[in-house]
Design a protein around this motif. Structure first.
Motif, PDB file in Angstrom:
ATOM      1  N   SER A   1       0.830  -1.216   0.000  1.00 45.74           N
ATOM      2  CA  SER A   1       0.000   0.000   0.000  1.00 45.74           C
ATOM      3  C   SER A   1       0.862   1.262   0.000  1.00 45.74           C
ATOM      4  O   SER A   1       0.387   2.341  -0.344  1.00 45.74           O
ATOM      5  CB  SER A   1      -0.928   0.002   1.212  1.00 45.74           C
TER       6      SER A   1
ATOM      7  N   LEU B   1      -4.730   1.957  -3.599  1.00 42.62           N
ATOM      8  CA  LEU B   1      -4.890   3.102  -2.710  1.00 42.62           C
ATOM      9  C   LEU B   1      -4.826   4.421  -3.485  1.00 42.62           C
ATOM     10  O   LEU B   1      -5.547   5.373  -3.169  1.00 42.62           O
ATOM     11  CB  LEU B   1      -3.804   3.058  -1.629  1.00 42.62           C
TER      12      LEU B   1
ATOM     13  N   ASN C   1      -7.593   7.275  -3.292  1.00 37.29           N
ATOM     14  CA  ASN C   1      -7.340   8.664  -2.896  1.00 37.29           C
ATOM     15  C   ASN C   1      -7.875   9.648  -3.934  1.00 37.29           C
ATOM     16  O   ASN C   1      -8.418  10.695  -3.589  1.00 37.29           O
ATOM     17  CB  ASN C   1      -5.842   8.886  -2.689  1.00 37.29           C
TER      18      ASN C   1
ATOM     19  N   ALA D   1     -15.925   9.179   1.469  1.00 36.36           N
ATOM     20  CA  ALA D   1     -14.646   8.661   1.966  1.00 36.36           C
ATOM     21  C   ALA D   1     -14.795   7.375   2.790  1.00 36.36           C
ATOM     22  O   ALA D   1     -14.026   6.420   2.582  1.00 36.36           O
ATOM     23  CB  ALA D   1     -13.927   9.729   2.774  1.00 36.36           C
ATOM     24  N   PRO D   2     -15.763   7.278   3.708  1.00 38.71           N
ATOM     25  CA  PRO D   2     -15.873   6.023   4.475  1.00 38.71           C
ATOM     26  C   PRO D   2     -16.066   4.804   3.581  1.00 38.71           C
ATOM     27  O   PRO D   2     -15.399   3.775   3.774  1.00 38.71           O
ATOM     28  CB  PRO D   2     -17.103   6.254   5.357  1.00 38.71           C
TER      29      PRO D   2
ATOM     30  N   TYR E   1     -12.680   3.920   1.628  1.00 38.91           N
ATOM     31  CA  TYR E   1     -11.615   3.260   2.382  1.00 38.91           C
ATOM     32  C   TYR E   1     -12.056   1.906   2.916  1.00 38.91           C
ATOM     33  O   TYR E   1     -11.236   0.993   3.061  1.00 38.91           O
ATOM     34  CB  TYR E   1     -11.104   4.173   3.496  1.00 38.91           C
ATOM     35  N   MET E   2     -13.371   1.784   3.201  1.00 33.04           N
ATOM     36  CA  MET E   2     -13.829   0.477   3.661  1.00 33.04           C
ATOM     37  C   MET E   2     -13.689  -0.556   2.541  1.00 33.04           C
ATOM     38  O   MET E   2     -13.242  -1.689   2.780  1.00 33.04           O
ATOM     39  CB  MET E   2     -15.287   0.580   4.144  1.00 33.04           C
TER      40      MET E   2
ATOM     41  N   ILE F   1     -11.564  -0.452   0.084  1.00 37.96           N
ATOM     42  CA  ILE F   1     -10.128  -0.734  -0.081  1.00 37.96           C
ATOM     43  C   ILE F   1      -9.667  -1.748   0.972  1.00 37.96           C
ATOM     44  O   ILE F   1      -8.985  -2.736   0.658  1.00 37.96           O
ATOM     45  CB  ILE F   1      -9.292   0.555   0.037  1.00 37.96           C
ATOM     46  N   LEU F   2     -10.078  -1.502   2.216  1.00 35.86           N
ATOM     47  CA  LEU F   2      -9.678  -2.421   3.285  1.00 35.86           C
ATOM     48  C   LEU F   2     -10.200  -3.834   3.007  1.00 35.86           C
ATOM     49  O   LEU F   2      -9.478  -4.822   3.179  1.00 35.86           O
ATOM     50  CB  LEU F   2     -10.189  -1.924   4.639  1.00 35.86           C
ATOM     51  N   LEU F   3     -11.454  -3.905   2.558  1.00 35.16           N
ATOM     52  CA  LEU F   3     -12.019  -5.228   2.272  1.00 35.16           C
ATOM     53  C   LEU F   3     -11.264  -5.922   1.140  1.00 35.16           C
ATOM     54  O   LEU F   3     -11.007  -7.126   1.203  1.00 35.16           O
ATOM     55  CB  LEU F   3     -13.504  -5.100   1.917  1.00 35.16           C
TER      56      LEU F   3
ATOM     57  N   TYR G   1      -8.112  -5.501   0.339  1.00 37.45           N
ATOM     58  CA  TYR G   1      -6.844  -5.988   0.890  1.00 37.45           C
ATOM     59  C   TYR G   1      -7.070  -7.248   1.722  1.00 37.45           C
ATOM     60  O   TYR G   1      -6.276  -8.191   1.682  1.00 37.45           O
ATOM     61  CB  TYR G   1      -6.175  -4.921   1.763  1.00 37.45           C
ATOM     62  N   PHE G   2      -8.177  -7.258   2.453  1.00 37.89           N
ATOM     63  CA  PHE G   2      -8.456  -8.429   3.289  1.00 37.89           C
ATOM     64  C   PHE G   2      -8.712  -9.667   2.429  1.00 37.89           C
ATOM     65  O   PHE G   2      -8.244 -10.759   2.749  1.00 37.89           O
ATOM     66  CB  PHE G   2      -9.661  -8.148   4.192  1.00 37.89           C
TER      67      PHE G   2
ATOM     68  N   PHE H   1      -8.949  -8.914  10.714  1.00 37.56           N
ATOM     69  CA  PHE H   1      -9.142  -7.935   9.649  1.00 37.56           C
ATOM     70  C   PHE H   1      -8.192  -6.758   9.827  1.00 37.56           C
ATOM     71  O   PHE H   1      -7.494  -6.352   8.895  1.00 37.56           O
ATOM     72  CB  PHE H   1     -10.602  -7.456   9.667  1.00 37.56           C
TER      73      PHE H   1
ATOM     74  N   THR I   1      -4.748  -5.939   7.180  1.00 45.78           N
ATOM     75  CA  THR I   1      -4.905  -4.895   6.167  1.00 45.78           C
ATOM     76  C   THR I   1      -3.942  -3.754   6.480  1.00 45.78           C
ATOM     77  O   THR I   1      -3.508  -3.609   7.625  1.00 45.78           O
ATOM     78  CB  THR I   1      -6.357  -4.386   6.114  1.00 45.78           C
TER      79      THR I   1
ATOM     80  N   VAL J   1      -3.823   2.508   5.076  1.00 48.65           N
ATOM     81  CA  VAL J   1      -5.220   2.701   4.693  1.00 48.65           C
ATOM     82  C   VAL J   1      -6.070   2.965   5.930  1.00 48.65           C
ATOM     83  O   VAL J   1      -6.991   3.779   5.920  1.00 48.65           O
ATOM     84  CB  VAL J   1      -5.748   1.465   3.929  1.00 48.65           C
TER      85      VAL J   1
ATOM     86  N   PHE K   1      -8.411   6.083   6.700  1.00 48.31           N
ATOM     87  CA  PHE K   1      -9.805   5.899   7.089  1.00 48.31           C
ATOM     88  C   PHE K   1     -10.122   6.791   8.293  1.00 48.31           C
ATOM     89  O   PHE K   1     -11.105   7.532   8.304  1.00 48.31           O
ATOM     90  CB  PHE K   1     -10.070   4.425   7.426  1.00 48.31           C
TER      91      PHE K   1
ATOM     92  N   ALA L   1     -11.922   9.575   6.504  1.00 47.85           N
ATOM     93  CA  ALA L   1     -13.280   9.041   6.391  1.00 47.85           C
ATOM     94  C   ALA L   1     -14.101   9.226   7.664  1.00 47.85           C
ATOM     95  O   ALA L   1     -15.296   9.466   7.599  1.00 47.85           O
ATOM     96  CB  ALA L   1     -13.226   7.560   6.020  1.00 47.85           C
TER      97      ALA L   1
END
Lengths: 259, 219, 228
Positions: B158, B169, B173, B183-184, B187-188, B190-192, B194-195, C61, C65, C69, C73, C77
């Motif tokens: 990242s 990422l 951005n 934004a929430p 990024y959520m 993106i996190l998912l 990556y997960f 999680f 990650t 990021v 967030f 965010a």
């Protein structure tokens, strides 16, 4: 007269400040079975580890077939420390079975036996496999060849270890307290294999052992080690039945009492 | 739907993330193996040199190394790797190669002494001993930790957006800068993502933990 | 662009100012991670499967990650989330982001420490009729904590090296100062090298210290003997 296959000439060995061998002189004849007994810390294991080149002596000479083990002549005819090539040449005549088996856990029983002949002696794989199967059959493990060491009992592991060492056809075989790590009920099966080997004859054997009856049975000669020297040696009955020195008597009494 | 729109936008960056990830895993594993073996080899010069490399890269921070490489390679050494992807891969691999060489070294040293003695008794050469006896057992022991480091490498990818690579990422951005209220969600997602990428690595690590516990792979 | 020793000497005091911010932020994030780590341990010991399972996966999680990021967030965010959203200053965002990320690691350390205590210790304390609180205070924790000290120390060093991430959300510490200097004079390599040297100067001796701690505690607590 026949020449000895192994000669220890005034061998000394120290670990740090502690001298564990204080001048050992010992000749082993081809095919001879020698048992080393003595209290723990008397240096008996060190004697065979020196021959297997697992330790280097601090003084003295070891000869195998009349050839110096730790020293060699370089091109200018000077005596220098032996290199790996020299060691490996001499080591080819010597095999060893360990107290803790030291099987290779990531290989099957068959692979354990086949490894060295294939990669060290570069023999044909099919031939090696045939010999390995015969050898494993001899030690009574023909139904276990595809298992891994972790799936075997201690006694079975030790029999594999013997088969593995025998695959290299050594002229001298070293046994380092091979039954000490075993449960009592498994000792018999291992001794049985060694007894068969001893009867078969032509291979010299040096056994470090606590099994007195067994030593009496198969050895041509018994050596009693105490504090780094050979205190008494002779025919098994002489040593075990009619001990001369007080220390040997003491050792044998304590030994029988503790059983 | 905003979610689909965002996901589509992010998909444009996933290729770069994956390329950096795969190349970094390959290169860092190679470096780790070579450096780890050099550190147990009986050669003072080699051991000293790799020790120096390992301490430098473990002692400084990956993000600093990344910036340093991206400015110093072209500027100071006039090395142009063609694309920034290689700068990123080089920095990540040298960093994690240093960390992972320690697990290679540790695993090799933890193979019991008896294995070496048995190899000597069977007259194997030093190289044969390493290749057939020590390394195969060491690899098995280090796999769980190796799996953990693969997850670390994934997380480290990242950082490449910071030197201008157009990864996951980066696109996130960009999207965020024009849709501040979303934004929430950005990024959520993106996190998912990556997960999702991490899940197979997590599975691998857990499986290897079981294998290492048993000590031997059966069958 | 070439290397200039003059620039190198010049930037040392500039970067040095940022060193204290980096160190301070490291300690703040680390304390947060240490304390919050207990939260995960606590949650995983609640004797109700679904809660257990939920928190285990949340921790997994967060752990797998990228912290970068997660920082974005929290910083970008979080304020946009209705009702609970608040704008955070970069420092607080960094402490929360890195602190929570690393708390998922410290909790694992705690867990391994607790698990390393022999089962017989629990049984013996039950046999002596100790209360739950007494068991933890007198028997379990005194044995569980010492072996984790080297591991926790390692995480302090790792945290130190992750803190430069905070420069991306505007925390003005070493890395940020170096990049600012670079942007102003178009001299990047020297300030970045100084940053790297400062990191090395602090983390290498710390790593040596922890290595010694490790040896000390292993000697005391490692009861295993190698046999095969």
């Amino acid at each position: 007269m026949e020449e000895p296959i192994v000669q220890y000439k005034n061998i000394r060995k120290s670990f740090g400040d502690v001298e564990v061998l204080k001048g050992i002189n010992l000749d082993i004849m081809p095919g001879e079975k020698v048992a080393l007994i003595g209290p723990s810390g008397s240096g008996k294991t060190t004697i065979i580890r020196l021959l297997m080149t697992l330790e280097q002596p601090t003084g003295g000479i070891i000869e195998v077939n009349g050839e110096n083990l730790w020293l060699m002549q370089n091109k200018k005819n000077e005596l220098v420390e032996a290199d790996d090539k020299h060691l490996r040449k001499i080591r080819g005549d010597i095999g060893m079975v360990f107290q803790h088996f030291n099987l290779f856990p990531h290989m099957t029983i068959l692979e354990n036996c086949m490894l060295a002949p294939t990669i060290v002696k570069k023999k044909d794989k099919a031939d090696v496999k045939k010999t390995a199967l015969e050898m494993l059959d001899k030690v009574g493990l023909s139904d276990k060849v595809d298992l891994y060491p972790s799936q075997l009992s201690g006694g079975q592991k030790q029999r594999v270890a013997m088969a593995r060492a025998l695959m290299m056809r050594p002229k001298v075989m070293l046994f380092d307290e091979v039954t000490s790590a075993l449960d009592p009920e498994l000792v018999g099966e291992v001794l049985e294999v060694i007894r068969d080997l001893a009867k078969a004859g032509d291979m010299a054997m040096i056994l470090v052992t606590h099994e007195m009856d067994f030593a009496l049975d198969i050895a041509d000669r018994v050596l009693f080690l105490n504090e780094g020297t050979i205190e008494e040696e002779g025919h098994p009955t002489e040593i075990l039945v009619n001990p001369k020195s007080e220390r040997l008597k003491d050792f044998l009494t304590r030994f029988t009492n503790s059983r | 739907m905003a979610i689909t729109e965002i996901t589509l936008m992010l998909m444009r960056g996933i290729k770069v993330t994956l390329i950096v990830l795969v190349l970094s895993i390959i290169l860092s594993s190679l470096i780790a193996l070579i450096a780890g073996l050099s550190r147990v080899y009986h050669n003072k010069l080699l051991t000293g040199f790799t020790g120096f490399y390992v301490e430098i890269f473990r002692g400084t921070s990956l993000i600093v190394q990344l910036f340093w490489f991206s400015y110093a390679l072209p500027g100071l050494f006039n090395i142009h790797l063609g694309s920034d992807i290689w700068v990123a891969v080089l920095a990540i691999s040298l960093n994690y190669g240093a960390y992972m060489s320690e697990i290679v070294r540790g695993a090799i040293l933890s193979v019991p002494q008896g294995q070496t003695e048995a190899s000597i008794a069977l007259n194997l050469t030093r190289f044969q001993r390493m290749r057939h006896i020590i390394v195969p057992q060491a690899i098995r022991m280090m796999l769980p930790e190796y799996g953990n480091y693969l997850i670390q490498i994934l997380k480290a990818t990242s950082l490449v957006s910071l030197i201008g690579l157009t990864d996951l990422l980066y696109y996130g951005n960009i999207y965020r800068s024009t849709h501040l209220t979303e934004a929430p969600t950005v990024y959520m997602i993106i996190l998912l993502l990556y997960f999702l990428l991490a899940l197979p690595l997590i599975g691998f690590t857990r499986k290897m933990e079981k294998v290492a516990k048993k000590g031997v792979v059966h069958g | 662009m070439t290397w200039s020793w003059d620039v190198f000497i010049n930037v040392i005091p500039i970067i040095f100012k940022g060193l204290w911010i980096t160190v301070g932020l490291t300690i703040a994030c680390y304390l947060f991670a240490m304390i919050f780590g207990f939260f995960w341990v606590f949650m995983s010991r609640i004797p109700w499967r679904p809660v257990n399972w939920l928190f285990r996966w949340i921790a997994e999680f967060i752990r797998s990650t990228p912290p970068l990021v997660q920082l974005f967030f929290i910083y970008y965010a979080w304020p946009a989330i209705p009702v609970i959203g608040v704008t955070l200053n970069p420092f607080v965002a960094a402490i929360l982001g890195l602190g929570i990320h690393f708390s998922t690691y410290t909790s694992e350390v705690y867990r391994s420490g607790i698990e390393s205590v022999d089962k017989g210790q629990w049984e013996a304390s039950t046999a002596l009729n100790l209360s739950t609180a007494q068991k933890w205070r007198h028997i379990i924790l005194p044995q569980a904590i010492p072996p984790t000290i080297p591991m926790l120390g390692n995480y302090l060093i790792i945290m130190f090296k992750e803190v430069p991430l905070a420069s991306t959300i505007g925390v003005v510490a070493m890395l940020h100062l170096a990049n600012d200097y670079g942007a102003q004079y178009y001299k990047y390599v020297e300030p970045l090298t100084v940053v790297a040297l400062f990191f090395l100067l602090l983390s290498y001796p710390s790593a040596l210290l922890i290595g010694r701690l490790e040896k000390k505690y292993n000697r005391r607590f490692d009861k295993k003997t190698a046999t095969l």
